[in-house]
Write a protein that holds these residues in place. Structure first.
Motif, PDB file in Angstrom:
ATOM      1  N   LYS A  60      59.801  44.957  45.745  1.00 15.60           N
ATOM      2  CA  LYS A  60      60.131  43.641  45.723  1.00 15.60           C
ATOM      3  C   LYS A  60      61.735  43.327  46.199  1.00 15.60           C
ATOM      4  O   LYS A  60      62.247  44.133  45.439  1.00 15.60           O
ATOM      5  N   GLU A 109      54.158  49.009  41.070  1.00 21.09           N
ATOM      6  CA  GLU A 109      52.905  49.484  41.545  1.00 21.09           C
ATOM      7  C   GLU A 109      52.035  48.489  42.516  1.00 21.09           C
ATOM      8  O   GLU A 109      52.360  47.409  42.275  1.00 21.09           O
ATOM      9  N   GLU A 115      47.491  38.482  45.671  1.00 20.52           N
ATOM     10  CA  GLU A 115      47.532  37.455  44.575  1.00 20.52           C
ATOM     11  C   GLU A 115      46.247  36.684  44.583  1.00 20.52           C
ATOM     12  O   GLU A 115      45.260  36.558  45.351  1.00 20.52           O
ATOM     13  N   GLN A 158      49.622  32.460  42.089  1.00 20.09           N
ATOM     14  CA  GLN A 158      50.483  33.381  42.934  1.00 20.09           C
ATOM     15  C   GLN A 158      51.023  34.436  42.248  1.00 20.09           C
ATOM     16  O   GLN A 158      51.427  35.522  42.777  1.00 20.09           O
ATOM     17  N   ASP A 175      55.990  38.905  38.203  1.00 21.62           N
ATOM     18  CA  ASP A 175      57.087  38.026  38.705  1.00 21.62           C
ATOM     19  C   ASP A 175      57.540  37.615  37.148  1.00 21.62           C
ATOM     20  O   ASP A 175      57.150  36.586  36.573  1.00 21.62           O
TER      21      ASP A 175
END
Ligand code: ADP
Ligand code: MG
Length: 325
Positions: A60, A109, A115, A158, A175
């Motif tokens: 990310k 991971e 999603e 998401q 997130d």
């Protein structure tokens, strides 16, 4: 435990942070795909294969500056929250952290199934038993967070990942970019989240609380079972009006085969007053989740909110909705 500041963000001491960030360039250690696996409002996530072990991960990439503002405090918070969640399989694991001149890179991971939103794209929804299975795991994740006073504040399909392709058998929360640590004596007010999933108290700028997530859980239940947004309207103002009045209806054509237990679960979470919403543990004990119920027959008549309200037709399936800026 890490210290919290008055804004609900976790901090890492300089020395701890230094130990967390790898010194190498990520490209020396991982082969990073050019095409992203996913993109959110702030980050780009790419598949990254460890060169030596060949283990695939998700990297990310988060920009250190956004609109000319330093984001390090927020990124460190996200890292620290993920570190606090390392002992549950319902939250995506943080493996390593890298840094470049412009970005922080969280090696996570990999959730091979991507999603949960992708399952809903093209107007699809889940069967009731799949939706229940998904919701049970989401509640497990949320209970882990809430037991530690962490409010996720952006629960939506998401940000729910499938570790197995085309299967709801192993769902993980991801997130923590706008999550907050809610401690007694610290009041957090902020307009954040994603339009369709946002709770009424956030819109009216009242304090954020753990039950702000419970509202989103109710919206999620509605979305997973029907493929439609309960409050979403063509324009944002109407959506906000629908949310603040809890202008809720279960259109028979979208909830035909859905049990009254499932509808009751959604209605119990979608209560305007956050103090009157159930806790995550109470929701886990709800008959729809615990299956201790005689309410499992499909509905024949639509269920409406008790007060008569102007119901705006909502006929467009839920898509990739915008977040606040
Ligand atoms: P943002 O803060 O920008 O929303 P997210 O952490 O939600 O960033 O990541 C953006 C998207 O990237 C997700 O919606 C998902 O599609 C994908 N993604 C994120 N983490 C992973 C992961 N560990 N495995 C697979 N896909 C992921
Ligand atoms: Mg996201």
């Amino acid at each position: 435990d890490y210290p919290t500041s008055q804004d609900g963000l976790l901090q890492l001491e300089g020395s701890v942070l230094e130990g967390v960030i790898q010194k190498a360039n990520i490209l020396e250690v991982y082969e990073v795909d050019k095409n992203p696996l996913g993109r959110g409002k702030y980050a780009t996530v790419c598949r990254a294969v460890h060169r030596k072990t060949r283990t695939p991960f998700a990297a990310k990439f988060v920009r250190k500056r956004r609109r000319n503002q330093d984001q390090m405090k927020e990124i460190i918070h996200e890292i620290a929250v993920l570190m606090q969640c390392s002992s549950t399989s319902r939250v995506i694991r943080l493996h390593e952290v890298y840094e470049s001149a412009t970005e922080m890179i969280l090696v996570l991971e990999l959730a091979a199934g991507g999603e949960l939103q992708h399952v809903l794209d093209d107007g699809q929804c889940l069967s009731e038993s799949e939706a229940r299975k998904a919701m049970k795991q989401i509640l497990e994740g949320v209970s882990y967070l809430h037991d530690r006073n962490i409010a996720h504040l952006d629960l939506k399909p998401q940000n729910l990942l499938l570790s197995i392709e085309d299967s709801c058998d192993d769902i993980k929360l991801c997130d923590f970019g706008i999550s907050k640590i809610l401690q007694p004596g610290v009041t957090v007010r902020e307009i954040l989240g994603t339009v369709d999933y946002i709770a009424p108290e956030v819109l009216s700028y009242e304090p954020i609380c753990l039950s702000t997530d419970i509202w989103s859980v109710g919206v999620l239940g509605y979305v997973l079972l029907s493929g439609f947004s309960p409050f979403g309207a063509d324009d944002k103002q109407q959506t906000f009006l629908n949310i603040s009045k809890c202008n809720l209806s279960f259109e028979p054509e979208h909830f035909e085969d859905v049990s009254s237990a499932a509808i009751d679960f959604i209605k119990s979470a979608l209560i305007v007053d956050p103090r009157k919403r159930p806790t995550v543990h109470e929701l886990m004990d709800h008959p729809w989740i615990s299956l201790k119920s005689n309410l499992m027959q499909p509905l024949s008549a639509p269920i409406r909110s008790p007060e008569p309200i102007n119901v705006t037709p909502r006929s467009t399936p839920i898509g990739q909705r915008k977040s606040f800026s």
